[in-house]
Design an enzyme around this catalytic site. Structure first.
Site, PDB file in Angstrom:
ATOM      1  CD  GLU B 162      34.958  61.906  38.549  1.00  0.00           C
ATOM      2  OE1 GLU B 162      35.747  62.614  37.887  1.00  0.00           O
ATOM      3  OE2 GLU B 162      35.294  61.353  39.614  1.00  0.00           O
ATOM      4  CB  SER B 442      43.628  -3.348  22.571  1.00  0.00           C
ATOM      5  OG  SER B 442      44.766  -4.126  22.842  1.00  0.00           O
TER       6      SER B 442
END
Lengths: 175, 748
Positions: B162, B442
C-alpha cells in the site's frame, strides 16, 4: 493570476502549515490502551480495617471437613496470601472461585466472612459467618470462630447487645 | 483580493488542522463493551465429559492440531486432551498460557497435569467465551491492537503493497504516486495504490469515499498536518485499527484485530502468512475483495501480495509458494459470537445501568465478566426447542404458539447461569424471564407455609390442616369459595401434605388464619420487592410476578434461608484491563435455616409423592430434588420451580395472548425442567438437618408420634422442642421408648 502570485500563495500556505505545526506541541497519538502486561492492581479504594482483621485472620480452625480437595487447598492458600498482602478484593474473588467449586464448605464461607470483616463490610461479614454456621453442624470449633467473628462485626456496627449475645454463644459452645 | 484569498486559505488550513488534532488527540474510538461468560475452571473431579470439554474448546476457537505447542492449540486422543491455554487478564489477575494435559473418565476430569513436566496441576482456567457485545448506535466494532502486538509480517506486507515509502514521506508521496503509476503500467493492472497510509487513514477518519478534487486536496492537506503532529508509529497503529475491512451483517468491521477474528476466528498473532496476505490484500477494497462472495478474486490478490513480499525479500520463496497453495481458510460462520444470548445480555445491561450510563456501556470498551455458563445455556436452548415442540404435538397445541421463560441459577450464590426469554434463543425480543408478569398460582404457596412454620409452637409439618369447604366473605361483600384442583375436599391433612399436594382450600384457610400481611412480609424477606395487595387470594397465587422474581424467592429457600440477590455480572474491567467494579457475593440471613429446612422438606415430598411426582417418572428416584408446581385458572400459566443442592431452575410456559394452553404445571413446565436437569446429571445430596432440628416418626392421620408399628408412618423434621409429645393411638412399644429415654439420661 500570474505564476508568481501562485507561487507566493503556495508558499504562504506552506508557511501557515508550518506555523500551525509549531503552534501545537508535537504529540503522540493516543495509542489504543490495550495493556495485557500487568495484573489487576490491588483495590486501594477499600479500607483495610487492620484491628478487625488481626482479631480474626488467623490460621484455619481445626475441626474442618477432613479432606479438602487439592484445588480448594490451593485456592485457600492463594486467598490467604492475597489477604495478607492487603489485596482484599482479590482475596474475595479467589474465595468466590473456591465457593463455586465447593458451595457448601463452611470453612470457605468463614474465610470469606473474615476478609469481608477486614474490608470493613461488617454487615456482610456477620451474614456470611451465619451462613458458615448453617453449614457447620458438628464442627464446634468453627462455630465458635464464626460467633466470635459475628461479635466483632456487631460491635463495629454499634450493636453491643448483639455482640454480647454472640460472645455468649461462642463461650457456651466452648464449654 | 489576494489578501482575502490568503486569509481564507490560512483560516481554512487552521480549521483543518484543528479538526485533525481534535480527532486524534481526544480520539477514543467508540469501543463496544465486551461481554464474557464465566471461564471454565478445570480441576480433578470436575463433572464434565470429554465431549462437553471439546465443545467448550470449540466455542473458544481452539484449533485442533497434531501436537499442541502454541496458545490456542489443542489435540485430542480419545478422552485425553493436550492444549496450550491462551493467556488472559481475568478480573482477579492475569493467567499466563499453560501447557496442560487433561484426561476424562466416568463423566469427570480424572487427571490434570502440566504437559511440560507431568506434575499434577490443581487448577487451570481457560479464557472465557465472548458471548456478546454492546454496540453504540453507529454499530462500529473494534478489537484494538498495539503496534507491538501486530505481527511484523503484516506490517511488512501492508507497507509493501500500500505505501512502500511510508517511513520516508511526509504524508503525501509524489514519488509514491509515480512509482505506483509505473508499476501498474508494467503489471497491466493496479498493483500499487498511490495514496499513502496517512492519506488512507485521513480518508477513513473524516471523509466520505467521494472522489472529487476537493476531497483529494483536503485529504492531502490533512495528511500533511497529521504527519506534522504525530509520529510514524502512531499513525501506523491508528491505521491498523481503523482501516475498513468489510461488513458483518449490519456492522462495519474496522481494524485488523477484529478482521482477524471475523475471517479466521483467531487473534492477530495466530494468523499464518497466507492469512496475513489475504487481509492486507483486502485493504484496497473490502467489498470488491469480499472473500465470501469473490473467493477467486481474493485468492489472486492474496497470491499477488505473497509475490510482492517475495520480490522484496520479505518472505522466502518456498514459504510464499506454500502459502499460495493453501485454501483461503475463511470461516463460513456468518454470525460471530457477538450477540448469541440476547436474553441474558439484556439482564446484564439492566444490571449495568445501575452503575453506568448507556453511553459508557456502549462506547468505553468495558470488559464485562458475567456468570453465564455457556454449557447450561446451550443445554437450555436445546431443551426448550425440543420440549415445546413435543408438548405442542402431544397436546394438540398450535405449533409455534407456546412461549416460555426459564431462569437457571446457582443456589448458594444466586449467580444466573442461563436465561431463556422466549422460545427462540437468538431472538432479541420481549424478555419474558424479566418482564412477563404472570399470575403465579401455587408457586406462591411455600411463602404461606413458611410463615406458618416460623411459629413452631403453633404449626409444624405434622399439624393437621382443614381441607373442607371454605366460604370467605370480604368486607365489601364479595364471596370467595376456593376449590381444589381435583375438585375434592380432603378433610384433615398434615401440613406437609397440604403443601406437597398443593391443596388450595387448606392453604386458603391457613392464609386467613395467619393473616395476609404476615405472608406478604415473608414474601418480602424472600426477595419479592413488589407492592402486593393484601387479599386472601394472594395465598393461592393471585399475584403477578416475573420468572426472575419467582427465582429470587426460591433461591432464598433453596440456600437454607440466605438470600443472595440474583446477579449476572461478577466484575467489570476498563478497556485497558484496569478493574472498575466488582460485584461480590452478598448474603442476607432472611429466614432461619431450620425454618427453611422444614419448607424444603415439604417440597421434597412434593416431588416424591405430591404434584411434582412426574419428575421421577424419568429421573432416578434417589436424586435429591425439591420443587413446586403452579397452575393458574383455565390452565393459562404452567409453572415449575425446582432445585437440587446446587442448582435452581424456574420454568414458565404459556401463551402470550393469555389463552389456555391445556397444560398444568406438572404436564408442562415440569417436563421442561426435567429435561434440563436430567442433562445436568446426578446432583449432590442435600444437606442433612442442622443441630436445631429433631426428626421424629409421625402418624400422618393424627399428626402424633408414631413408630414402625403405625401404617404410613413418616419421618418428619421439627424445630427442636416443637415435635408432638403425644403418641398416636396406632403406636405400640411406647412404654419401651419412654424407659429407653430415661435410661439414656442417666449417662449424659
Amino acid at each position: 493570476m500570474s505564476n508568481s502570485v501562485i507561487v507566493q500563495g503556495l508558499s504562504c500556505v506552506v508557511l501557515v502549515v508550518l506555523l500551525a505545526g509549531c503552534s501545537g506541541v508535537s504529540t503522540r497519538l493516543p495509542s489504543p490502551v490495550v495493556d495485557h502486561g500487568t495484573a489487576a492492581p490491588p483495590d486501594t479504594r477499600i479500607e483495610y480495617d487492620r484491628s478487625a482483621a488481626e482479631a480474626v485472620l488467623e490460621s484455619a480452625p481445626e475441626s474442618v471437613p477432613a479432606q479438602q480437595p487439592p484445588v480448594i487447598v490451593a485456592l485457600l492458600e492463594q486467598a490467604e496470601t492475597q489477604a495478607n498482602d492487603g489485596d482484599l478484593s482479590t482475596s474475595v474473588a479467589t474465595l468466590e472461585r473456591a465457593l463455586r467449586i465447593e458451595p457448601r464448605d463452611p470453612l470457605l464461607w468463614y474465610h470469606l466472612a473474615s476478609v469481608r470483616l477486614a474490608q470493613g463490610e461488617y454487615s456482610q461479614a456477620e451474614q456470611i459467618a451465619m451462613k458458615s454456621n448453617s453449614l457447620a453442624a458438628g464442627a464446634r470449633k468453627l462455630q465458635v470462630r464464626n460467633w466470635r467473628l459475628i461479635a466483632q462485626a456487631r460491635k463495629r456496627l454499634g450493636d453491643t447487645a448483639g455482640a454480647g449475645q454472640a460472645e455468649r454463644r461462642a463461650r457456651s459452645l466452648e464449654n | 483580493m489576494l489578501l482575502l484569498l490568503l486569509v481564507f486559505l490560512v483560516g481554512y488550513v487552521g480549521y483543518l488542522d484543528f479538526k485533525v488534532r481534535q480527532q486524534f488527540d481526544g480520539k477514543r474510538w467508540s469501543l463496544p463493551a465486551r461481554v464474557y461468560a464465566r471461564p471454565l475452571e478445570l480441576y480433578a473431579g470436575l463433572q464434565l465429559t470429554a465431549d462437553q470439554f471439546a465443545g467448550e474448546l470449540a466455542a473458544l476457537h481452539y484449533r485442533p492440531v497434531r501436537s499442541a505447542s502454541k496458545p490456542g492449540e489443542m489435540s485430542r486422543n480419545g478422552s485425553a486432551f493436550q492444549l496450550v491455554t491462551r493467556g488472559f487478564v481475568h478480573p482477579d489477575g492475569k493467567d499466563g498460557p499453560q501447557h496442560i494435559r487433561v484426561s476424562f473418565s466416568a463423566g469427570a476430569v480424572s487427571r490434570l497435569a502440566s504437559a511440560s513436566n507431568g506434575k499434577p496441576v490443581s487448577l487451570a482456567r481457560l479464557d472465557p467465551v465472548l458471548v456478546g457485545s454492546f454496540y453504540p448506535a453507529h454499530n462500529e466494532d473494534r478489537v484494538l491492537v498495539k503496534l507491538e502486538e501486530v505481527p511484523q509480517s503484516l506490517i511488512d506486507a501492508l507497507i509493501a503493497i500500500e505505501d512502500r515509502g511510508f517511513y520516508r514521506h511526509f504524508g503525501i508521496s509524489p514519488l509514491g504516486i509515480l512509482r505506483a503509476l509505473i508499476a501498474n503500467i508494467r503489471a497491466g493492472e493496479v498493483v500499487q495504490g498511490g495514496s499513502t497510509l496517512t492519506q488512507q487513514l485521513v480518508k477513513n477518519f473524516f471523509l466520505s469515499s467521494e472522489r472529487s478534487i476537493m476531497r483529494k486536496l483536503n485529504e492531502a492537506l490533512m495528511a500533511l498536518l497529521l504527519e506534522f503532529h504525530y509520529e510514524k508509529d502512531d499513525i501506523l497503529e491508528s491505521y491498523l485499527n481503523e482501516v475498513y475491512l468489510g461488513q458483518d451483517g449490519s456492522r462495519s468491521v474496522h481494524g485488523f484485530g477484529l478482521a482477524s477474528y471475523l475471517y479466521f476466528e483467531r487473534p492477530l498473532n495466530e494468523l499464518t502468512i497466507d492469512q496475513v496476505a489475504l487481509l492486507v490484500g483486502m485493504v484496497k477494497g473490502p467489498s470488491h475483495y469480499n472473500p465470501h462472495r469473490h473467493p477467486e478474486r481474493v485468492r489472486d490478490r492474496r497470491n499477488l501480495v505473497l509475490d510482492v513480499m517475495t520480490d522484496l525479500k520479505l518472505l522466502a520463496a518456498a514459504e510464499a509458494s506454500r502459502g499460495k497453495n493453501r485454501a483461503l481458510g475463511i470461516t463460513h460462520l456468518q454470525r460471530k459470537a457477538i450477540n448469541t444470548f440476547p436474553a441474558f445480555l439484556d439482564l446484564v445491561k439492566r444490571q449495568l445501568r445501575r452503575d453506568y450510563r448507556d453511553r459508557d456501556i456502549t462506547s468505553e470498551g468495558l470488559r464485562i465478566f458475567t456468570t453465564l455458563d455457556p454449557r447450561v445455556q446451550w443445554q437450555l436452548e436445546k431443551s426448550v426447542k425440543n420440549r415445546l415442540h413435543a408438548l405442542e404435538q402431544s397436546h394438540g397445541i398450535e405449533t409455534g404458539s407456546l412461549q416460555v421463560a426459564v431462569v437457571v441459577t446457582s443456589v448458594q450464590g444466586g449467580e444466573v447461569l442461563a436465561l431463556a426469554g422466549g422460545r427462540d434463543g437468538q431472538f432479541a425480543g420481549f424478555n419474558r424471564a424479566l418482564d412477563a408478569k404472570r399470575p403465579v398460582g401455587s408457586v406462591i404457596k411455600p411463602a404461606v407455609y413458611l410463615t406458618a412454620l416460623e411459629r413452631p409452637h403453633e404449626y409444624t409439618l405434622a399439624t393437621q390442616l382443614d381441607d373442607t369447604p371454605l366460604t370467605y366473605t370480604s368486607s365489601t361483600g364479595d364471596v370467595w369459595e376456593p376449590g381444589n384442583y381435583d375438585q375434592v375436599f380432603h378433610g384433615s391433612v398434615p401440613l406437609y401434605q397440604a403443601l406437597a399436594q398443593s391443596y388450595n382450600v387448606a392453604t386458603a384457610r391457613l392464609g386467613l388464619e395467619l393473616g395476609i400481611r404476615p405472608v406478604i412480609s415473608t414474601l418480602r424477606r424472600l426477595g419479592i420487592d413488589q407492592n402486593l395487595r393484601a387479599l386472601p387470594s394472594l395465598a393461592l397465587g393471585a399475584v403477578e410476578l416475573s420468572p426472575l422474581q419467582v427465582t429470587q424467592m426460591y433461591q432464598t429457600l433453596a440456600s437454607g434461608g440466605f438470600r443472595s440477590p440474583l446477579r449476572a455480572i461478577r466484575a467489570v474491567l476498563a478497556s485497558d484491563q484496569t478493574p472498575l467494579q466488582s460485584y461480590p457475593l452478598r448474603v442476607e440471613a432472611a429466614v432461619k435455616p431450620e425454618h427453611a429446612y422444614l419448607v424444603n422438606t415439604a417440597l421434597r415430598h412434593a416431588v416424591i409423592e405430591g404434584t411434582g411426582r412426574a419428575l421421577f417418572q424419568v429421573l432416578p428416584a434417589w436424586w435429591d430434588i425439591a420443587g413446586k408446581t403452579g397452575t393458574t385458572d383455565d390452565l393459562r400459566d404452567s409453572w415449575f420451580a425446582g432445585y437440587t443442592a446446587d442448582r435452581l431452575g424456574v420454568v414458565w410456559i404459556g401463551h402470550d395472548d393469555n389463552t389456555s394452553t391445556g397444560l398444568s404445571g406438572s404436564s408442562g413446565a415440569l417436563t421442561l425442567w426435567r429435561d434440563l436437569f436430567s442433562a445436568f446429571g446426578e446432583p449432590a445430596p442435600m444437606l442433612p438437618a442442622g443441630e436445631s432440628i429433631e426428626i421424629e416418626w409421625i402418624d400422618p392421620a393424627s399428626g402424633l408420634l408414631a413408630d414402625a408399628g403405625c401404617r404410613d408412618a413418616v419421618q418428619l423434621p421439627f424445630v427442636q422442642g416443637s415435635s408432638p409429645q403425644v403418641v398416636a393411638p396406632c403406636a405400640y412399644g411406647v412404654q419401651l421408648k419412654q424407659s429407653v429415654d430415661w435410661f439414656k439420661e442417666l449417662f449424659e
